[in-house]
Design an enzyme around this catalytic site. Sequence first.
Site, PDB file in Angstrom:
ATOM      1  N   ASP A   1      -8.761   4.019  -2.321  1.00 45.30           N
ATOM      2  CA  ASP A   1      -9.729   4.487  -1.325  1.00 45.30           C
ATOM      3  C   ASP A   1     -10.974   5.102  -1.952  1.00 45.30           C
ATOM      4  OD1 ASP A   1      -7.834   3.606   0.368  1.00 45.30           O
ATOM      5  OD2 ASP A   1      -7.171   5.579   1.045  1.00 45.30           O
TER       6      ASP A   1
ATOM      7  N   GLU B   1       2.697   5.072  -3.958  1.00 42.17           N
ATOM      8  CA  GLU B   1       2.763   6.037  -5.094  1.00 42.17           C
ATOM      9  C   GLU B   1       4.109   6.733  -5.164  1.00 42.17           C
ATOM     10  OE1 GLU B   1       0.232   5.915  -2.782  1.00 42.17           O
ATOM     11  OE2 GLU B   1      -0.886   4.622  -4.137  1.00 42.17           O
TER      12      GLU B   1
ATOM     13  N   ASP C   1       0.843  -1.203   0.000  1.00 43.13           N
ATOM     14  CA  ASP C   1       0.000   0.000   0.000  1.00 43.13           C
ATOM     15  C   ASP C   1       0.881   1.257   0.000  1.00 43.13           C
ATOM     16  OD1 ASP C   1      -2.263   1.574   0.144  1.00 43.13           O
ATOM     17  OD2 ASP C   1      -2.424   1.446   2.325  1.00 43.13           O
TER      18      ASP C   1
HETATM   19  C1  GLC Z   1      -4.672   3.458   2.807  1.00 45.87           C
HETATM   20  C2  GLC Z   1      -5.183   2.263   2.010  1.00 45.87           C
HETATM   21  C3  GLC Z   1      -6.301   1.598   2.770  1.00 45.87           C
HETATM   22  C4  GLC Z   1      -5.806   1.196   4.160  1.00 45.87           C
HETATM   23  C5  GLC Z   1      -5.276   2.416   4.893  1.00 45.87           C
HETATM   24  C6  GLC Z   1      -4.660   2.041   6.232  1.00 45.87           C
HETATM   25  O1  GLC Z   1      -5.630   4.447   2.877  1.00 45.87           O
HETATM   26  O2  GLC Z   1      -5.586   2.632   0.734  1.00 45.87           O
HETATM   27  O3  GLC Z   1      -6.781   0.491   2.063  1.00 45.87           O
HETATM   28  O4  GLC Z   1      -6.847   0.625   4.877  1.00 45.87           O
HETATM   29  O5  GLC Z   1      -4.297   3.052   4.118  1.00 45.87           O
HETATM   30  O6  GLC Z   1      -3.609   1.172   6.071  1.00 45.87           O
END
Ligand code: GLC
Length: 747
Positions: free
Chosen positions: A477, A406, A403
């Site tokens: 998200d 980017e 995650d």
């Molecule tokens: C980011 C991710 C999301 C995750 C959050 C906490 O916003 O896109 O899916 O739950 O981080 O880790």
Amino acid sequence: MIRKARNLPLEQLVCLDSQRRIEILSENVVRVVFTGGMEEEPSAAVTGAAETVPGLNVRLENGRLRIQTGRLQILADETFHIDFFTADGRPLSEEYRKMRIPPYREPSSAEEFASWEGHEQPVSRENANWRFQCVRKLYDNDCIYGLGDKTGFLNKRGYAYEMWNTDNADPHEDNFRALYKSMPFFTVLGDAGAYGIFFDNHRRTFFDMGKENDGYYAFGSDEGVLDYYFIYGPTLPEILERYTALTGRMPLPPLWALGYHQSRWGYETEDEIRSIAETMRSCRVPCDCIHFDIDYMDHFKVFTWNQERYRDGKKLLADLKQDGFKAVAIIDPGVKAQPGYRVFDEGETNGYFAATPSGETYVNAVWPGDAAFPDFGNPDVRAWWGDQHRFLINMGIDGVWDDMNEPASFHGPLPDEIVFSDEERRVTHAEIHNIYGHNMTRSTYEGWKRLSGKRPFVLTRACYCGSQRYTAAWTGDNHSIWSHLRLGVVQLCNLGLSGMAFCGTDVGGFGSDTTPELLTRWVQVGCFSPFFRNHSAKGTKNQEPWRFGEPTLTINRKYVELRYRWIPYLYDQFRLASLKGWPVMRPLAFHYPSDPEARQINDAFLLGENVLVSPVLEQGARKKLVYLPEGVWYDYWTGAREEGSRWLVREAPLDVCPVYIRSGTILPTWPVRQWIDPALETELVLEVFGPNASCVHYQDGGERFDYENGAFNLYRFRTDERGTVSTERENCGCEPYRTVTTGRIVL
Ligand code: GLC
């Protein structure tokens, strides 16, 4: 330095001068490079090699270069404007040679209006002329697909986008230009057939797909070089096959990853996870995997375990495994900048983090507070990071969710000048930004494979073209709003057309509170999506299948069970993705390109070639206007026979998602189970729709790479007029089904 395609025979390299060249990679694929005097950068995406093109003809004709490949005619003029025609001379794509025509705007009115409203006017690159660009004609009926996860509708004509991997938590709207992924590849479906363009420049690039003017589209950049691949079809499946021959294909995922995944940011304790798992089983909603969000880590430090809240992780994971659950753990790139923390110390000692121009480790903030960013472009860093996953494997984790890659940062974006690597070269953040996530997933995939010997499951938010070789992707998200349910359908279709076959959305919506009805309709889309995970943000309403009581639970179960029965059909589609690069979830245009209705459908999709899903995407709607393309279709629920090439109104009470099966289909199915276990699947049940049906069905152990050495079975099933099945075995490489029976026959 010229970086020509691998294996390119010299006679297929046409250099006009030191800056301009055309490479004929095959009869259907042509690479065009204009360096403008800039250094060529290595491609992160391209792994494929050129093929020899027998009968290639290159000649000068009235000052123009004419290249003929047998499938394509290419004309390049002295200004390096290039036109592509079919072999019989029909224009496929021509350069737009006139002046660009920006839309008329009242002088300064936009700025004035914005200042009344109290907003800052963002600097827009709309209508800008980039340092270099390619401007090509749009013909009347052209539709444009692809470009990754971009917002808007399926057909990208009329939109402008930017490729710059961006984490933007605002609800994603049609006018967003950039999101998490940079996939500078699109296809244009026109009257003379379809072609694709892959603009292989991972710098910040711009795409105006007819927004400035409907007569042309343009793509370009201020950095790097103009380097694009023209990929002729004429069909979309052929383009995807050729594009993924160039950029790589998805390896088969572990079979369990096709099951239902339950996730939430905010499962704060071991007890909470245990109770989710128990309730899943007691409610009898099949589920294969629970995701561990950042809550499991010790102070959000990657490759650590929060022993206070998650106590004995090994025991927890072993117990979950006993009950059929796999576990996926989130990993963020940001490493807490804290001396004494092993991962940080190792990275520091070895110079594995991105640095400021003066050579110090660059620190920004992410979940753990101050954080350093691994330099994934450096092969040593990739190997080191890959090895870190031993920690997760030893705990009993089964897959990784990459995650924030980017990369996202909380103290403003990373400055352009931060220093990273691109293999052997030292480069700036501006150069590497769009392939940061790509390189992270590469490191994760390769490390996991090396350490476990199993098929890795990697899920990512950011990626670039070619990332399908390493990872599945989700759309980031979203929010629990109806417009995002609708958006998800087209995002997944376009991701599939960009080579990312294994993709999904956060089912139920991530941010904001879902409602029972929205969750229900979302599960009806999710169960037919390649990746099926219910995920939500901390602080929002819980949205596990049972949270809203009845009838939500029963309807959730009905669709998750359907998913499990259809796993064999779904897995067959994954196999095609791994062999040909075809999407699992496809827009109707993929198989019905000359049907003008099918080209523009945003609210329905095909799962493989034979299943058409037309979900309800509106609150309160209890009927759905369904478009069936040509042919005969069967209503999956009632068995009613429907003629295609027409619209129909289908009753769609809350528990009905309209689904149609193409006549001539055999659907291979398994009995419903609470989780996938290939060893238990000894019975295959065939559902037959229409006379003279057929299917090719693939079966393997679902976990390792032995299929690459023939450890799989391939069956070809056919029926006659009356639905009687005959079987041929085309490959016998593993334990076959004990029984193959015919279930439902709809004639
Ligand atoms: C980011 C991710 C999301 C995750 C959050 C906490 O916003 O896109 O899916 O739950 O981080 O880790």
